[in-house]
Scaffold this active site. Structure first.
Site, PDB file in Angstrom:
ATOM      1  N   PRO A  22      -3.101  51.101  19.974  1.00  0.00           N
ATOM      2  CA  PRO A  22      -2.630  52.174  19.612  1.00  0.00           C
ATOM      3  C   PRO A  22      -1.041  52.258  20.646  1.00  0.00           C
ATOM      4  O   PRO A  22      -1.389  52.109  21.836  1.00  0.00           O
ATOM      5  CB  PRO A  22      -3.717  53.195  20.263  1.00  0.00           C
ATOM      6  CG  PRO A  22      -4.703  52.447  20.825  1.00  0.00           C
ATOM      7  CD  PRO A  22      -4.981  50.982  21.016  1.00  0.00           C
ATOM      8  N   GLU A  23      -0.310  52.240  20.080  1.00  0.00           N
ATOM      9  CA  GLU A  23       1.052  52.477  20.868  1.00  0.00           C
ATOM     10  C   GLU A  23       1.350  53.264  20.320  1.00  0.00           C
ATOM     11  O   GLU A  23       0.372  54.199  20.022  1.00  0.00           O
ATOM     12  CB  GLU A  23       1.587  51.452  20.253  1.00  0.00           C
ATOM     13  CG  GLU A  23       1.286  50.075  20.494  1.00  0.00           C
ATOM     14  CD  GLU A  23       2.450  48.932  20.276  1.00  0.00           C
ATOM     15  OE1 GLU A  23       3.465  48.891  19.656  1.00  0.00           O
ATOM     16  OE2 GLU A  23       1.426  47.992  19.239  1.00  0.00           O
ATOM     17  N   ARG A  51      19.296  43.007  34.559  1.00  0.00           N
ATOM     18  CA  ARG A  51      18.201  42.862  33.895  1.00  0.00           C
ATOM     19  C   ARG A  51      17.962  41.133  33.105  1.00  0.00           C
ATOM     20  O   ARG A  51      18.764  41.120  32.396  1.00  0.00           O
ATOM     21  CB  ARG A  51      17.410  43.542  32.757  1.00  0.00           C
ATOM     22  CG  ARG A  51      17.198  44.444  33.846  1.00  0.00           C
ATOM     23  CD  ARG A  51      16.673  45.439  35.063  1.00  0.00           C
ATOM     24  NE  ARG A  51      14.712  44.863  35.375  1.00  0.00           N
ATOM     25  CZ  ARG A  51      13.913  45.534  35.293  1.00  0.00           C
ATOM     26  NH1 ARG A  51      14.552  46.866  34.548  1.00  0.00           N
ATOM     27  NH2 ARG A  51      12.967  44.625  34.484  1.00  0.00           N
ATOM     28  N   ARG A 109     -14.248  47.804  23.793  1.00  0.00           N
ATOM     29  CA  ARG A 109     -13.814  47.333  25.096  1.00  0.00           C
ATOM     30  C   ARG A 109     -14.470  47.550  25.999  1.00  0.00           C
ATOM     31  O   ARG A 109     -13.736  47.251  27.366  1.00  0.00           O
ATOM     32  CB  ARG A 109     -12.533  46.369  25.072  1.00  0.00           C
ATOM     33  CG  ARG A 109     -12.837  44.910  23.570  1.00  0.00           C
ATOM     34  CD  ARG A 109     -11.304  44.939  22.822  1.00  0.00           C
ATOM     35  NE  ARG A 109     -10.901  43.951  24.464  1.00  0.00           N
ATOM     36  CZ  ARG A 109     -10.348  43.258  24.058  1.00  0.00           C
ATOM     37  NH1 ARG A 109      -9.221  42.961  23.365  1.00  0.00           N
ATOM     38  NH2 ARG A 109      -9.894  42.002  24.975  1.00  0.00           N
TER      39      ARG A 109
END
Length: 303
Positions: A2-3, A176, A113
DNA sequence: ACGCCTACCTGCTTGC
DNA sequence: TGCAAGCAGGTAGGCG
């Protein structure tokens, strides 16, 4: 699994189905699912009789707001799912926490899991200035947060918020040197993007996953900004992408997996140029992209 | 800052 | 068929 789009789908389902419901009892079957500082026994006791007033999402966590102001956070991680079960539904051997609702239904936290975590927090939390540079976190700050605001204090912006503009993304990319793929997965950089949608967004923006973040032109930043938002919105529109364990709160898989352009399509034709999709590993995560459409600046690419 | 490693868990797929 | 290795959407903590 799930994102952001998958978690958003679950949160919207739950808002429709359990907002207003009262938790009669909670049964914790895998203690480590419950996040410190709540010992599992206390967690159940503290929830008894609580009413769910509203269900929302922050980053990849489902937020169950309780009527008394407390907030339960559910981080689904890899295989977590929140499923509403009608009375009489057969038990689920992977249900790690079961919330019995006063109306006879069950809200089940299923997690094959066991990576997912559930926390129960007081409302509020002190917004802290975001730290950059080498400032060390002090002892007081490093303690486990007790307020929901603190849980997400270090998370980056919500990519679908109105305030997440291309200019804001550009500002965050500045200075970055990390690779784009790594940054998109970094929850302190942007909240909610995971492996599937990172690959999809980079394909859509025609940017190589290994591209250093601070080398993007203004135009490329704009493309990335649009792409991230577009793939997330499409994911939500299709109720999420399902591989293996993901299901909505109705227990049904989403439809977005079949609409993905690159994720798990290694060797299959790029939907834009027809050349085969490549798979590489970036930061120990499998990464899919089109080497032609997403060429690095010094590589041969589309004319 | 950044990359890389290990850990947390279980089940499914792949290759011999 | 059987078995072991490899793989999986996430994240935290540690090291250099």
């Amino acid at each position: 699994m799930p994102e952001l789009p998958e978690v958003e789908t679950v949160a919207r389902d739950l808002q429709r189905w359990v907002a207003g419901a009262t938790i009669a009892d909670a049964e914790v079957r895998w203690e480590r699912t419950i996040r410190h500082p709540q010992p599992a026994e206390r967690f159940a006791a503290e929830l008894r009789g609580a009413t769910i007033s509203r269900v929302g999402r922050r980053a990849k966590s489902v937020l169950l707001h309780l009527a008394d102001g407390r907030v339960m956070t559910v981080a689904l991680r890899m295989t977590g799912a929140l499923i509403v079960a009608a009375p009489g539904t057969p038990d689920d051997r992977y249900a790690r926490v079961v919330f019995r609702l006063a109306d006879g239904r069950e809200l089940r936290y299923r997690d094959v899991r066991k990576f997912g975590r559930i926390g129960l927090w007081e409302r509020g939390g002190v917004p802290r200035p975001r730290r950059r540079g080498g400032a060390r976190r002090g002892v007081a700050e490093a303690r486990e947060p007790y307020r929901v605001g603190d849980v997400f204090a270090r998370h980056g912006p919500e990519p679908l918020a109105h305030s997440f503009s291309a200019a804001r993304l550009a500002a965050r990319l500045k200075g970055r040197s990390a690779r784009l793929k790594t940054l998109l997965l970094d929850q302190t950089f942007i909240a909610g993007v995971g492996n599937i949608y990172a690959d999809e967004a980079l394909w859509r923006a025609r940017l190589h996953p290994l591209r250093a973040a601070d080398t993007l032109t203004q135009e490329e930043v704009r493309r990335l900004h649009r792409a991230v938002r577009a793939v997330l919105r499409q994911g939500i529109a299709n109720r999420g992408a399902s591989f293996a364990d993901y299901v909505g709160a109705d227990g049904e898989p989403g439809d977005n997996a079949e609409r993905l352009a690159v994720y798990r399509r290694t060797g299959q034709p790029c939907l834009r140029c027809g050349r085969p999709i490549s798979r590489i590993v970036v930061g120990q995560r499998s990464t899919h992209f089109c080497p032609h459409c997403q060429a690095l600046p010094d590589e041969p690419g589309p004319a």
